[in-house]
Motif scaffolding. Structure first.
Motif, PDB file in Angstrom:
ATOM      1  N   SER A 140      -1.110   2.785  -4.553  1.00 12.38           N
ATOM      2  CA  SER A 140      -1.941   3.842  -3.983  1.00 12.38           C
ATOM      3  C   SER A 140      -2.876   3.328  -2.895  1.00 12.38           C
ATOM      4  O   SER A 140      -3.324   4.102  -2.049  1.00 12.38           O
ATOM      5  CB  SER A 140      -2.761   4.532  -5.078  1.00 12.38           C
ATOM      6  OG  SER A 140      -3.727   3.653  -5.616  1.00 12.38           O
ATOM      7  N   LYS A 167     -10.024   2.680  -5.697  1.00 17.07           N
ATOM      8  CA  LYS A 167      -9.933   3.678  -4.633  1.00 17.07           C
ATOM      9  C   LYS A 167     -11.022   3.442  -3.595  1.00 17.07           C
ATOM     10  O   LYS A 167     -11.973   2.690  -3.816  1.00 17.07           O
ATOM     11  CB  LYS A 167     -10.105   5.096  -5.203  1.00 17.07           C
ATOM     12  CG  LYS A 167      -9.048   5.519  -6.219  1.00 17.07           C
ATOM     13  CD  LYS A 167      -7.715   5.800  -5.570  1.00 17.07           C
ATOM     14  CE  LYS A 167      -6.694   6.314  -6.584  1.00 17.07           C
ATOM     15  NZ  LYS A 167      -5.379   6.553  -5.975  1.00 17.07           N
ATOM     16  N   SER A 169      -7.053   7.507  -1.705  1.00 19.19           N
ATOM     17  CA  SER A 169      -6.003   6.497  -1.639  1.00 19.19           C
ATOM     18  C   SER A 169      -5.742   6.154  -0.183  1.00 19.19           C
ATOM     19  O   SER A 169      -5.654   7.043   0.666  1.00 19.19           O
ATOM     20  CB  SER A 169      -4.711   7.020  -2.273  1.00 19.19           C
ATOM     21  OG  SER A 169      -4.916   7.379  -3.631  1.00 19.19           O
ATOM     22  N   ASP A 172       0.806   8.737   0.598  1.00 21.35           N
ATOM     23  CA  ASP A 172       1.760   9.330  -0.338  1.00 21.35           C
ATOM     24  C   ASP A 172       1.138   9.593  -1.706  1.00 21.35           C
ATOM     25  O   ASP A 172       1.781  10.200  -2.569  1.00 21.35           O
ATOM     26  CB  ASP A 172       2.972   8.416  -0.511  1.00 21.35           C
ATOM     27  CG  ASP A 172       3.812   8.333   0.760  1.00 21.35           C
ATOM     28  OD1 ASP A 172       3.753   9.288   1.556  1.00 21.35           O
ATOM     29  OD2 ASP A 172       4.505   7.317   0.950  1.00 21.35           O
ATOM     30  N   TYR A 173      -0.096   9.131  -1.906  1.00 20.79           N
ATOM     31  CA  TYR A 173      -0.759   9.296  -3.199  1.00 20.79           C
ATOM     32  C   TYR A 173      -1.940  10.257  -3.048  1.00 20.79           C
ATOM     33  O   TYR A 173      -2.639  10.247  -2.026  1.00 20.79           O
ATOM     34  CB  TYR A 173      -1.251   7.949  -3.735  1.00 20.79           C
ATOM     35  CG  TYR A 173      -0.131   7.052  -4.214  1.00 20.79           C
ATOM     36  CD1 TYR A 173       0.125   6.898  -5.565  1.00 20.79           C
ATOM     37  CD2 TYR A 173       0.685   6.375  -3.308  1.00 20.79           C
ATOM     38  CE1 TYR A 173       1.158   6.078  -6.013  1.00 20.79           C
ATOM     39  CE2 TYR A 173       1.718   5.550  -3.742  1.00 20.79           C
ATOM     40  CZ  TYR A 173       1.946   5.411  -5.099  1.00 20.79           C
ATOM     41  OH  TYR A 173       2.963   4.608  -5.537  1.00 20.79           O
ATOM     42  N   LYS A 174      -2.167  11.042  -4.078  1.00 13.58           N
ATOM     43  CA  LYS A 174      -3.226  12.043  -4.024  1.00 13.58           C
ATOM     44  C   LYS A 174      -4.603  11.401  -4.196  1.00 13.58           C
ATOM     45  O   LYS A 174      -4.734  10.303  -4.750  1.00 13.58           O
ATOM     46  CB  LYS A 174      -3.018  13.085  -5.123  1.00 13.58           C
ATOM     47  CG  LYS A 174      -3.168  12.542  -6.546  1.00 13.58           C
ATOM     48  CD  LYS A 174      -2.959  13.637  -7.582  1.00 13.58           C
ATOM     49  CE  LYS A 174      -3.158  13.075  -9.002  1.00 13.58           C
ATOM     50  NZ  LYS A 174      -3.004  14.141 -10.027  1.00 13.58           N
TER      51      LYS A 174
END
Length: 284
Positions: free
Chosen positions: A163, A203, A219, A223-225
């Motif tokens: 992430s 994060k 992130s 591609d990561y939330k």
């Protein structure tokens, strides 16, 4: 091959042969296939968790030699004696402001009162949610001393997943300094946030603690939330000051993308000029 450039796996095999350990037994304890240490695989990277387990199981092995090829394979007797004496764990009564601790309850120091840095690997992170205030749990974690990591309280956490790629790679390590007051945390800092619901997450934090009562955890990998963490769900925050990676990113891919983009832009500019020429009225 120069020993500094030789792969880590080659030095691992050198150590195994020096200690006259059966290779199948050595790699069996690591839960690693021996095929990863033969042929072309010998020149591939080795996971940080494997290195950490080797160093933990063989305290006389010199970490600097294993990672870089510098120095001697084995530590001096003096250094070995220091390793044999485990650092002590101290319980410090936390200062509280509005119900929140402004210092960790458990710190680790050596006999000269120098801070040691406990390592929370991926496998240990589930237990850390329950044991972060338990001196017996913290005492069982491996500890390290790193240059420039002084005058503060630090923890080392292993990164799990992609992430935060490419900023942080899967299996790498971050060293975080304890955040005393969450409201003081600056925006856009990479942090380890220990949460009740989401566990240990790494994060980039946008701090809305004071205004709205939550942290917005982003992130770096699109591609990561992103995650919104309410303050009541937070147990600890560690602001990352350094990271350790055993992977060297290849910048060629990014350069190629930039070069392709420049070509595409140039082609578009040429097409626009052609259209402009075609649309210009003919001179009379």
């Amino acid at each position: 091959m120069d020993k500094i450039l030789a792969p880590i796996k080659q030095r691992i095999l050198q150590f195994v042969d020096y200690k006259q350990i059966e290779r199948k037994n050595f790699f069996g304890e690591l839960n690693v296939a021996t095929s990863n240490f033969r042929g072309n695989a010998l020149y591939s990277e080795v996971g940080g968790d494997v290195i950490a387990k080797i160093l933990s199981s063989h305290p006389k092995l010199n970490a600097e030699w294993l990672l870089t090829g510098n120095g001697e394979m084995l530590k001096s007797e003096e250094a070995t004696e220091l390793i044999k004496t485990p650092p002590r764990v101290e319980i410090i009564e936390p200062i509280k402001v509005e119900g929140r601790n402004l210092m960790p309850k458990v710190v680790v120091v050596d006999d000269e009162d120098n801070d040691r840095i406990p390592l929370v690997s991926v496998k240990a992170q589930a237990g850390y949610l329950e044991g972060y205030e338990d001196c017996n749990y913290i005492e069982e974690l491996p500890t390290y001393s790193l240059p420039e990591m002084r005058n503060g309280t630090f923890r080392m956490f292993q990164v799990n997943g992609f992430s935060m790629y490419p900023t942080l790679q899967d299996g790498s390590y971050v060293i975080g300094e304890f955040v005393e007051n969450w409201e003081w945390l600056s925006d856009n800092r990479v942090c380890v946030v220990v949460t009740e619901r989401d566990g240990v997450i790494v994060k980039r934090v946008i701090n809305r603690a004071k205004e709205r009562g939550f942290l917005y955890c982003k992130s770096d990998n699109r591609d990561y939330k992103h995650i919104k963490v309410m303050l009541e769900d937070v147990k600890e925050i560690w602001e990352c000051k350094a990271h350790i990676s055993f992977e060297f990113l290849d910048p060629i891919t990014n350069y190629q993308k930039i070069a392709e983009l420049e070509v595409n832009v140039s082609e578009l500019q040429d097409k626009i000029k052609q259209l402009e020429t075609q649309l210009l009225p003919e001179s009379t």
